[in-house]
Design an enzyme around this catalytic site. Sequence first.
Site, mmCIF file in Angstrom:
data_model
loop_
_atom_site.group_PDB
_atom_site.id
_atom_site.type_symbol
_atom_site.label_atom_id
_atom_site.label_comp_id
_atom_site.label_asym_id
_atom_site.label_seq_id
_atom_site.Cartn_x
_atom_site.Cartn_y
_atom_site.Cartn_z
ATOM 1 N N ASP A 15 14.311 31.072 -44.137
ATOM 2 C CA ASP A 15 13.658 32.356 -43.885
ATOM 3 C C ASP A 15 14.656 33.455 -44.258
ATOM 4 O OD1 ASP A 15 11.882 34.342 -42.728
ATOM 5 O OD2 ASP A 15 13.285 34.381 -41.040
ATOM 6 N N ALA A 17 14.762 37.585 -42.857
ATOM 7 C CA ALA A 17 15.196 38.428 -41.732
ATOM 8 C C ALA A 17 15.349 37.611 -40.454
ATOM 9 C CB ALA A 17 14.215 39.566 -41.514
ATOM 10 N N LYS A 56 3.164 40.826 -42.392
ATOM 11 C CA LYS A 56 3.248 41.976 -41.489
ATOM 12 C C LYS A 56 1.888 42.516 -41.057
ATOM 13 C CE LYS A 56 7.501 41.254 -41.730
ATOM 14 N NZ LYS A 56 7.985 40.237 -40.788
#
Length: 636
Positions: A15, A17, A56
């Site tokens: 991944d 962040a 998001k």
Amino acid sequence: MKKIYGEKIKAVVFDWAGTTVDYGCFAPLNVFIEIFKRRGIDVTMEEARKPMGKLKIDHIREMCEMDRIKNIWSDKFGKVPTEDDVNELYAEFEPMLFETLEEYTTPIPHVVETIEKLRKNGLKIGSTTGYTREMMNIVEPNAAKKGYSPDFLVTPSEVSQGRPYPWMCYKNAEALGVSPMSSMVKVGDTISDVKEGVNAGMWSVAVIKGSSELGLTQEEVENMDKEELKAKMSIVSKKFKEAGAHFVIETMAELEDILIKIENETIKSDFVPENDYILLTPGPLSTTKSVRASMLKDWCTWDVEYNNLVQDVRRRLVSLATQNTDKYTSVLMQGSGTFSVEAIIGSTISKDGKLLVIANGAYGKRMKDICNYLNIQFVDCTFKDIEAVDLNVVENLLKENKDITHISMVHCETTTGRLNPIQEVGKLAKEYNKIYIVDAMSSFGGIEIDVEDFNIDFLVSSSNKCIQGVPGFGFIIANKEELSKCKGIAKSLSLDVYAQWDTMEKNNGKWRFTSPTHVVRAFYQALLELEEEGSVEKRYARYKENQFTIASRLKSLGFDTLVNDNAQSPVITTFLYPKNAKFEFMEFYTYLKDNGFVIYPGKLTDIDTFRIGSIGEVYPTDMERLADVIEKFINR
């Protein structure tokens, strides 16, 4: 340089962040909080972090569905958040994130040097993210300037669905040229990361420090009281393990040790002996070396790691059985499949109940034997073994016997290989308001069934059938509402399904009595391999091709099939002895076994038959080889 890993493990997918850059995953966090604050809604850090790792817009959508946020929104605006509201929030979120994203691209400690070591050992480096491609156009080049650059990146906008679906991981496998998925490791810092890796059939590793789940800055981690930090990390570790993580590490510096451990676990299978023959039976059946290798480790029945594994198995079984996972549960029961059939009949039918037993083979008839042993009233709806179930007969019995409370039948009757009409009987069960029990022993996991769509209240199967585990326990997929009514009904201490369920629910996967730990671990591995194959749809296609291959080849050699093609299962096929030929089964059986294949004798009393299974770790090429051996036997 001698490799210490990299023989079995070929790639690691990271991944971004919270895992490789942006310690604590703070880049999007403040923006999520701000877009709600602008509407007079103060969301908590915990609420803003919970969906981390997802695309998001999906993250915002999930926040809008949280009860507290939804209720405040409704109080302020007179309605719950709509999809238009989600889109409006996202329209504000994206430019705000773009403004600050570059500031959050610094690699987390130990990442750059760890990845350098992985590459020296020949591993390929992939990546997935919850950011869009536009966002990653900022993150990726800035991270590269600071020393971190994977070999491949895919974003959720480039696949049909983001996390926790496995599609981004599959894209990585394709781009990196790595297979199978079990030779890859997923590393992440959120629950959705963990599930993404598990759903893809990869080894899933979760990292705590720097993670979104821990939610602390590097300075906070370094300055926090050690006991307080330890307690917080323990909570995060538990969440990761409950989500299915195979390993949890504190920092990326520990990843190499985990890869060595995974490599050694995988290498174990190299020491598992090859089978002397292929089992062409309806279970026990041929299993993979990795399933057999998974039994080489001892497990404690009280250990939290083992009990978490049991809970994971239970969840995965329900997901295989239905899309409505809230309505159903699963219960694991020690013993063979018949133990579980007896358990569900004895645990659900009270002394005032009456069971309609639909039977057209040995396993349907066995349910009548169970009723006789348990002194349960039943109505006999038996057809000849070579006959199909007549739905008119079934319905007439329901009309004539209004005191019937339950219906039972076998889905795949392996006496003959016939598939019975469980969906049509399910419609009758619903119409006449009866509890419906299905023995899907030899079909579940190999033929698609949705227990809710089929109106099934209790489905029974076992560990050593289409999921391709080994013998040792059965399981019941149960309608929670109906199971909750069964307290005190059981006629056996050890075969009390309600009590077993109650214990597993209250004690996080603990069994009432000693469980077959090695078998459960093998079954878990088999479930992962089913998912890796492409779940039930792809396994069904393989089984069907296996069955078609052997049936068509043997027909050309003079062996007719007993069951018509429209009712033939992909599980096992019953063949008639060849006409006009001297044929002795034991001679035939021994010849096949000597040449690497074991088949089943017939189970019919009045017709000379034998049976060949097409399930297990068996492929069409195996069926072609079997047909070649049979042809040589016939032409001797």
